[in-house]
Scaffold this active site. Structure first.
Site, PDB file in Angstrom:
ATOM      1  N   ASP A 102       0.747  -1.263   0.029  1.00 19.68           N
ATOM      2  CA  ASP A 102       0.076   0.027  -0.085  1.00 19.68           C
ATOM      3  C   ASP A 102       0.893   1.142   0.105  1.00 19.68           C
ATOM      4  O   ASP A 102       1.882   1.183   0.531  1.00 19.68           O
ATOM      5  CB  ASP A 102      -0.989  -0.157   1.335  1.00 19.68           C
ATOM      6  CG  ASP A 102      -1.652  -0.966   1.511  1.00 19.68           C
ATOM      7  OD1 ASP A 102      -2.134  -1.732   0.348  1.00 19.68           O
ATOM      8  OD2 ASP A 102      -2.348  -1.426   2.724  1.00 19.68           O
TER       9      ASP A 102
HETATM   10  N1  URA Z   1      -1.203  -5.840   4.015  1.00 15.28           N
HETATM   11  C1  URA Z   1      -1.358  -4.604   4.126  1.00 15.28           C
HETATM   12  O1  URA Z   1      -2.685  -4.307   4.676  1.00 15.28           O
HETATM   13  N2  URA Z   1      -0.775  -3.765   3.292  1.00 15.28           N
HETATM   14  C2  URA Z   1       0.192  -3.961   2.647  1.00 15.28           C
HETATM   15  O2  URA Z   1       0.705  -3.335   2.096  1.00 15.28           O
HETATM   16  C3  URA Z   1       0.640  -5.258   2.702  1.00 15.28           C
HETATM   17  C4  URA Z   1       0.003  -6.303   3.661  1.00 15.28           C
END
Ligand code: URA
Length: 230
Positions: A102
């Site tokens: 993310d």
């Molecule tokens: N889980 C999440 O919520 N975000 C990420 O970037 C990776 C795993």
């Protein structure tokens, strides 16, 4: 491989532009200036501007992704690709992230131009363990350890339960979780579901790669040997 194909494969220029590069004597093979775009050469035999071809056998790197950039080629705002040398972005096949983090997650992110490696790593059959360090805005309930490990933990809107995940609670609002799959916003959704919304999230391990051993500042990358995953 033809020299014009080689030059575009490794991101120096388009096939059309190769003649200009050759005219200026910028490409040598075994120390001899290459004259014709149709000349055959192996990447390791060639120097461009006196330098060996970068990642002649394919590009495999791990980046310490900073917060605030997106794992996308086309979104607005800062992209992880903005952190990479421009020449990599002209390679063909293209350099892509292996899965995504993310925008507001930092830490280890693999990048490659090897589509087979990318698919193998992201295949649901593969289960490469990924470890995330997190902080939360509320304490993580101790029951979550068993819930996440059960193989029966169902995320909202999903039909298949999450694979067993190992949760370690390391402080009132801090811990680590090891996942063996990669669903959309998985860590954030799992922790929110047990009443502990994520504040910070960092991927600190992918299989044998550990951020702590790599000595990478945010935005820095290092080449890896893909065979460590086999
Ligand atoms: N889980 C999440 O919520 N975000 C990420 O970037 C990776 C795993």
């Amino acid at each position: 491989m033809r020299v014009d194909a080689l030059m575009s494969r490794f991101g120096y220029c388009s096939r059309r532009e190769v003649a200009q590069w050759l005219k200026r004597g910028r490409v040598t093979r075994h120390g001899v200036v290459v004259k014709s775009p149709s000349e055959k050469a192996e990447p390791h035999e060639v120097l461009v501007d006196g330098e060996p071809v970068e990642f002649p056998g394919g590009l495999y790197v791990v980046l310490n992704k900073p917060l605030g950039c997106t794992c996308s080629h086309k979104e607005d705002g800062e992209l992880v690709y903005d952190l990479l040398p421009e020449q990599w972005l002209r390679r063909n096949p293209a350099v892509n992230t292996v899965g995504r983090l993310d925008k507001e997650t930092s830490g280890l992110l693999l990048l490659t131009d090897d589509g087979a490696f990318e698919h193998a790593q992201t295949s649901p059959k593969r289960h490469v363990p990924k470890v995330y360090a997190f902080t939360t805005s509320a304490p993580v309930p101790t029951e979550a350890v068993a819930q996440f490990a059960s193989g029966e933990f169902l995320l909202q809107g999903e039909r298949t339960p999450c694979l067993p995940a190992e949760l370690e609670i390391l402080g009132e609002c801090a811990g680590r979780i090891t996942l063996h799959e990669g669903r959309y916003h998985q860590v954030r959704r799992m922790l929110a579901a047990v009443g502990a919304p994520v504040v910070t999230l960092e991927r600190i391990e992918i299989g044998p790669l550990k951020l702590a051993d790599l000595n990478l500042e945010p935005g820095e990358w290092v080449e890896i040997d893909p065979s460590i995953f086999s």
